[in-house]
Each structure stands twice: as C-alpha cells, then as structure tokens.
Design an enzyme around this catalytic site. Structure first.
Site, PDB file in Angstrom:
ATOM      1  N   LYS A 183      16.249  -4.870 -44.333  1.00  0.00           N
ATOM      2  CA  LYS A 183      17.213  -5.156 -45.406  1.00  0.00           C
ATOM      3  C   LYS A 183      17.507  -6.647 -45.394  1.00  0.00           C
ATOM      4  CE  LYS A 183      18.791  -0.718 -46.132  1.00  0.00           C
ATOM      5  NZ  LYS A 183      18.380  -0.089 -47.389  1.00  0.00           N
TER       6      LYS A 183
ATOM      7  N   HIS B 144       9.712   7.374 -45.442  1.00  0.00           N
ATOM      8  CA  HIS B 144       8.962   6.674 -46.495  1.00  0.00           C
ATOM      9  C   HIS B 144       7.699   5.994 -45.949  1.00  0.00           C
ATOM     10  CE1 HIS B 144      12.519   7.606 -48.596  1.00  0.00           C
ATOM     11  NE2 HIS B 144      13.182   6.500 -48.401  1.00  0.00           N
TER      12      HIS B 144
HETATM   13  C1  BG6 Z   1      16.470   5.310 -49.303  1.00  0.00           C
HETATM   14  C2  BG6 Z   1      17.113   4.597 -48.143  1.00  0.00           C
HETATM   15  O1  BG6 Z   1      15.854   6.492 -48.866  1.00  0.00           O
HETATM   16  O2  BG6 Z   1      15.500   4.469 -49.889  1.00  0.00           O
HETATM   17  C3  BG6 Z   1      17.717   3.287 -48.585  1.00  0.00           C
HETATM   18  O3  BG6 Z   1      18.120   5.424 -47.587  1.00  0.00           O
HETATM   19  C4  BG6 Z   1      16.697   2.448 -49.301  1.00  0.00           C
HETATM   20  O4  BG6 Z   1      18.249   2.569 -47.482  1.00  0.00           O
HETATM   21  C5  BG6 Z   1      16.026   3.254 -50.400  1.00  0.00           C
HETATM   22  O5  BG6 Z   1      17.351   1.318 -49.853  1.00  0.00           O
HETATM   23  C6  BG6 Z   1      14.872   2.484 -51.003  1.00  0.00           C
HETATM   24  O6  BG6 Z   1      14.395   3.174 -52.116  1.00  0.00           O
HETATM   25  P1  BG6 Z   1      13.826   2.399 -53.379  1.00  0.00           P
HETATM   26  O7  BG6 Z   1      13.262   3.473 -54.236  1.00  0.00           O
HETATM   27  O8  BG6 Z   1      14.979   1.666 -53.980  1.00  0.00           O
HETATM   28  O9  BG6 Z   1      12.812   1.460 -52.839  1.00  0.00           O
END
Ligand code: BG6
Length: 495
Positions: A336, A246
């Site tokens: 987190k 991401h």
């Molecule tokens: C996921 C991760 O790809 O993305 C998670 O594995 C994370 O740990 C999540 O919480 C976050 O995604 P979003 O769209 O909720 O920000």
C-alpha cells in the site's frame, strides 16, 4: 453459455455496507444494462438499520448513481428498484430468518420467481459462520424445491485452522457445490484473460516453461493507504489481505498446466496443483525469502495500534517445484502507499545465448519480457530488441502493445458482474474450492508461524524492534530489502 442468468432471488446480507453500495448493486445495474439479468428476479437486502424499504431504495439509487459516475438509466434502475426489498434485524436472531423466509415467499409469488436463492454474505468475517448456521437452521439452505447457493466474501479464515473451522460450519448446512468463495480478482477481465492468452494461442505454450523462462515477477501495487479499514487491516496485513488470495490466484493462472476442459472442476484441479507444488519455506528460509515493510505514517492511521508491526508490504521469492517450473523463481510483491497503482505479471524470458552483432556483449542484450497488465491501463505487451536504423549496429528495446481500452472500447466493470452472473448460473470455475483455500494457507503458514514466533519471542509487552518490519516512504516501491531480494539473484524488479 447462457445469455441470461437463472431466475432467482439474490439476498444480500450486509445490505447497508460499503461493498453493497460500491460494488454489488452497481454490478447488478450493469448486468441489467447488458441484458444479463434473469427475466424473473428480485433482491432482498438484509442489514441491521431499521429503515423502511422505500428509504432504502432511495439511498441505493443515489449510491449506485455515484458509483456509476453518471446519471442512471431510470427505466433500468426502476426495474431493479421495484424488485428491491429490505429486511432489517440482527444476524444472529432466528426471527430475522423467519421474516426473510416470509419475504422470499411473498416476492416469489408476486413476481412468479421460482424458489432459487442466492445468499451473499457481505458481512464482517466473524459473522460468516453465524449467518450460514442460521440459514441452515431455518431450512433456507435446503434444495428441495429450487437451488440454494451462498457466496462467501474474503477473508476466508485468518490462517489454516480458522479457515478449516469456518468451512466446517459452512459444510454443516451447505454442500461444496452450493458454496461460492469469492475472490473479486477473478472477476477482472484481465485476470480471466490469462487463461485465454495461454491456451487459445498456439505460440506461447511451447515456451512457457523452465527451458525458456528465466523468472516471473508479479506486482500488486496500490498507491492508496488503508483508509478507514484500520480495524480489519491491522489484524490482517498484506500477506493475508493480498498474497494468500489475489496473488496466489494470479500465480496459479500463470503457472498451471492446460486443463482437460474449461469445466469448473478441471480448471480448479490444475490450479490447486500449482499451490501444492510450492514447497513450504523452512523456518530459517523465511527471512531469506520474504521481506515485509510498513509505510511511514501507517501507525497513525485510524484504528491502528500505535505500536503496530503489521506489514503493509510483502516481497517474496517462491518456487513452483514441478517439471515445468523447477528452478524458475517467482518473485511477488505487494504494498500500500506505493509509487503507483499497478498490477501486472511480467514473464522474463532467457537471454539470447550469443551475440551476433559486432561489439555488443551478450550481457547487454535485453531479455524478452511479456507483460500482462492487469490494471490500470489493462493490456499485454511484449518487449524485444530491434536494430536502430542507420549504418551502425545498435540495438534498442521496443514493445508490441495491446490495450484493452483502445481495442475493445468497453465500459469498465466492477469485476463483480461476472462473478454474480456465474453464481446465478451455477458456474463455480471462478470461485475458490476449499482445497485451494487450504493450499494457499499452507504456503504462507510457515511465514505466519515465523513472524508470530518473532513477536512472541519478545520480552513481555515489548514489541518487535522497528527494523524487523522496515518502514518505507509513501510513494516509493517498498523497502530497499525488497530490491535486494531480486538483486541478490542478479535480477531487477521491472518498474
Ligand atoms: C481487497 C483488499 O481484497 O482488494 C484491499 O482487501 C485491496 O486491501 C483490494 O485494496 C484491491 O482490489 P482492487 O480491485 O481495487 O485492485
């Protein structure tokens, strides 16, 4: 751009899982509501539990209504439900694929759907290769009479080597043009808007470089802990879970050169160049440029090793060594159980070089910051100094603000709508190409190597000392070491 996706059948492996219930079926429902689903369409859910398809439909109706948070439009849902089939079996068992082929045939002829199949691998990562192998062996991956595409969820590998070997298994049955490696961040409107913002507006691009930009900060902060995902997370950690995919996607969109077109190869060519321009950290530079942390109480989470040293926070300083960005640090942080949920990119511009206002030293001038707020409170703001009204020469930082919610008044989406639609129309722009996956792993490989070395270097059975992965309190913005990372350079995290 087509308004409706190609006629096809979507096959979801892992159809009883969390992703299907919370994201995929709600996304299909939203696509139906918006009129973007194909005329001739069906869905086949594939999973282990042996249940009748009527029971499956009932369960999914309830789950989608929960995910939507409001009663379903029953006409719309019925159209999906009538075409929702369920097949149960073990993913490694060839008989499952024979049964699936028969169901696809039967659905195709009942609803006059051409044999275009989109396979979605919403299964645990250790099953990606198995399902892909079996699809290929059963002939279901062959494009002799229609198209066949496969969407592969994250994580794509555990490190560079495992990513390459997973890819080798996929490539044995599918061509690169059939493989859609998904990153749900790219489905977010605000992430896609980075390209529109940069390249549809004439005024930002001329200053989007080392002459005007002092540094860039990227934050992906979550206030939740790992919940029930301990078994996966404890092996992955924040570097693999968020940074390698991401955050690197955000980085490439912010730092890339203008593509020659918005074609999928042109865009992805430019994105991958950014990752290739990030110099891998030398072994002894890892400790200086990368900080990790673990939230207090993490080791008591279900399915987490009580001695775990897995990082739930990463802060790092990267360089993009090319003509545009040389010397401009990119600071990344994610974690987190932080103080708040907040994903944003902040582009900090250089300070004005000299101060005209009496009695105001240059150091007191606040540099302009352009903030791209990815979520929540999606929007863009630009801060600048303004004169406080009155006879005294005083300055104050103010902001110009654009809010998606206020301006567009659109229903929130799951982020999967665009990605499913694109996969159904054959547009790979928002999906990872294999060279991008490899380039991402290459950037973090020295960090993983260094951390593994720190762990292995310990006497038999002795875990890393706690200080190696400092703890941070829930509700903070990570360990103090992360602040030092930027303060050392005379800067500060924003927010
Ligand atoms: C996921 C991760 O790809 O993305 C998670 O594995 C994370 O740990 C999540 O919480 C976050 O995604 P979003 O769209 O909720 O920000």
């Amino acid at each position: 751009m087509p308004n409706r996706a190609d006629d096809c059948i979507l096959v979801i492996f892992g159809a009883s899982g969390d992703l299907t219930r919370r994201k995929l079926l709600p996304a299909i429902y939203n696509l139906a509501e918006a009129g973007h689903l194909p005329e001739r369409f069906a869905i086949v859910g594939v999973a282990r539990p042996r249940i009748h398809f009527d029971a499956y439909r009932g369960q999914m109706r309830e789950r989608v209504a929960n995910a939507e948070g409001e009663p379903l439009d029953l006409d719309k849902w019925r159209r999906i439900e009538e075409r929702l089939q369920y097949v149960s079996g073990e993913f490694h068992d060839e008989r499952l694929y024979e049964g699936l082929a028969a169901t696809l045939q039967e659905l195709g002829s009942r609803h006059s759907i051409p044999p275009n199949y989109l396979f979605y691998l919403a299964v645990p990562p250790d099953l990606f290769a198995t399902v892909a192998d079996r699809l290929a062996a059963s002939g279901l991956a062959k494009e002799h009479d229609g198209w066949r595409r496969v969407i592969v969820e994250k994580p794509f590998g555990y490190d560079l080597e495992s990513a390459r070997s997973l890819n080798a298994r996929l490539i044995a049955g599918f061509r690169e043009s059939q493989i859609y490696r998904i990153d749900h961040y790219l489905g977010k409107e605000t992430v896609q808007n980075i390209l529109a913002f940069r390249f549809a507006n004439g005024i930002f691009e001329p200053i989007w470089n080392r002459r005007y930009v002092d540094h860039v900060q990227m934050t992906v902060a979550e206030n939740e802990g790992i919940g029930s995902r301990g078994a996966y997370y404890d092996k992955a950690g924040a570097l693999r879970d968020i940074v390698q995919n991401h955050m690197f996607q955000l980085l490439t969109l912010v730092a890339m050169e203008p593509p020659i077109s918005f074609g999928s190869e042109a865009v992805r060519d430019e994105k991958v160049k950014v990752l290739h321009a990030v110099p891998p950290l030398a072994d002894d530079a890892v400790a200086h440029n990368v900080v990790r942390g673990q939230y207090e109480g993490y080791r008591r989470e279900p399915n987490v090793d009580p001695e775990s040293r897995t990082e739930t926070f990463v802060g790092m300083r990267l360089q993009v060594d090319n003509w545009r960005w040389a010397g401009v640090p990119f600071y990344l942080r994610t974690g987190k159980k932080l103080a708040r949920r907040d994903t944003h990119v902040a582009v900090h511009f250089k300070r004005a070089p000299f101060m005209l206002f009496r009695d105001t030293p240059v150091e007191c001038l606040n540099p302009n910051v352009l903030e791209l707020r990815i979520q929540p409170d999606e929007g863009i703001s630009l801060s600048f100094d303004a004169k406080v009204p009155g006879p005294l020469e005083r300055l104050e930082t103010v902001t110009m603000d654009f809010s998606y919610a206020k301006h567009f008044r659109q229903e929130a989406s799951t982020g999967y709508e665009t990605l499913l639609f694109d996969a159904m129309t054959g547009d790979q722009t928002l999906f990872h190409r294999m060279d991008m996956v490899e380039a991402g792993w290459e950037v973090i490989a020295p960090i993983l190597r260094r951390w593994a070395h720190d762990t292995k270097g310990r006497p038999e059975g002795r875990p890393l000392p706690r200080e190696a992965v400092p703890e941070y309190g829930a509700g903070t913005m990570g360990p103090p070491e992360a602040d030092l990372l930027v303060e050392r350079d005379g800067r500060q995290w924003r927010g």
